[in-house]
Design an enzyme around this catalytic site. Sequence first.
Site, PDB file in Angstrom:
ATOM      1  N   ASP A  13       0.806  -1.112  -0.112  1.00 49.18           N
ATOM      2  CA  ASP A  13      -0.102   0.134   0.085  1.00 49.18           C
ATOM      3  C   ASP A  13       0.893   1.167   0.052  1.00 49.18           C
ATOM      4  OD1 ASP A  13      -2.148   1.735   0.046  1.00 49.18           O
ATOM      5  OD2 ASP A  13      -3.011   1.214   1.994  1.00 49.18           O
ATOM      6  N   ASP A 107      -2.679   2.504  -6.189  1.00 44.46           N
ATOM      7  CA  ASP A 107      -1.594   2.533  -4.997  1.00 44.46           C
ATOM      8  C   ASP A 107      -1.665   1.252  -4.210  1.00 44.46           C
ATOM      9  OD1 ASP A 107      -4.190   3.007  -4.062  1.00 44.46           O
ATOM     10  OD2 ASP A 107      -3.715   4.579  -2.712  1.00 44.46           O
ATOM     11  N   GLU A 108      -2.352   0.347  -4.424  1.00 43.56           N
ATOM     12  CA  GLU A 108      -2.238  -0.935  -3.853  1.00 43.56           C
ATOM     13  C   GLU A 108      -2.397  -2.156  -4.534  1.00 43.56           C
ATOM     14  OE1 GLU A 108      -5.241  -1.616  -0.604  1.00 43.56           O
ATOM     15  OE2 GLU A 108      -6.767  -0.351  -1.781  1.00 43.56           O
TER      16      GLU A 108
END
Length: 363
Positions: A13, A107-108
């Site tokens: 993350d 983003d993850e």
Amino acid sequence: MGQANVRKIIHIDMDAFYASVEQRDDPGLRGRPVAVGHAAKRGVVAAASYEARTFGVRSAMPSAIALRQCPDLVFVPPRFEVYRAVSEQIRRIFADYTPLIEPLSLDEAYLDVSENLRGIPTASATAKAIRAQIFAETGLTASAGISYNKFLAKLASDHRKPNGQFVITPEMGPAFIAELPVAKFHGVGPVTAEKMKTLGINTGADLRDKSLAFLQQHFGKSGAWYFAIARGDDDRRVMPNRPRKSSGSETTFSEDLTSPADIEAGIIAMADDVWAWCEKHQMFGQTVTVKIKYADFRQATRSRTLRVPVCTHQELKEVSVALVRSVYPVAMGIRLVGVTVSSFGKKMAEEQLDLELPKVSTA
């Protein structure tokens, strides 16, 4: 986590991703409270730096409230093309370690490193190497959760944020879950957490004490999932290249819309945006959904599933406008409109569907 039969799952993350990219690219923003978004009357915070978060600023917060909580907040307009490019750069780093990558957003992502390409013996060392490479190549920090399943890896990645990592071993799993408030469980939202509270379920231990029948009675199909995760059980595999299920676009207006002409113009603009994506990726769906949000934040959606995928730009606009007309007359102003296409299938260029809808002028 050295047992041969235990999967090694990492949840990566990125830390305050959008805001961190902006601080990286503009040294003048470093150390300052930054919000990605617009400070306009109807603006919304898309992301907040950690400096802003100390004032209670969070994503999806109205900009006016964010500024009241942090008067020194610096707003930066979003640059999604930059965020997408950095995300692709990070995914290429993941691919140096494993082909089993399941992106969740820009983003993850989940990674299965049970048999990683570098031959690194432990998932913890693998996560450390990935985070170091991300920082070396992008200048950005990432946090990682490492465990034997996706549910626990996701929980673990929040445990040492920012720029840290945490391991939950099979031996640690039951105790970790037992002590955790259910409101912090991934997948348990505020409404469900409040319902659990009324049933005497405040922690993972409370949840584990409830029978499967009890949970199914009160939570329906989700009851079996809650029963499993209370015991640390999650058999979901990391699924690379998950098929895209929908494409949508929405916008919030600076002033409430009340006239049908303005509302339909907003819907058509969103349909234009969605069609551009569908055409670029050659993905065409059978279900069209229109979303509106009233001035008092109540939401309404209208959907229609067609016999074949929507094949033309004009068709998407006509269906979208017909759907929004079903909410007329509007009782109050509309602050947001959106259009989504889902149920993707192959384009059928020769077979056009007779919608039996009134034609809409889009001139």
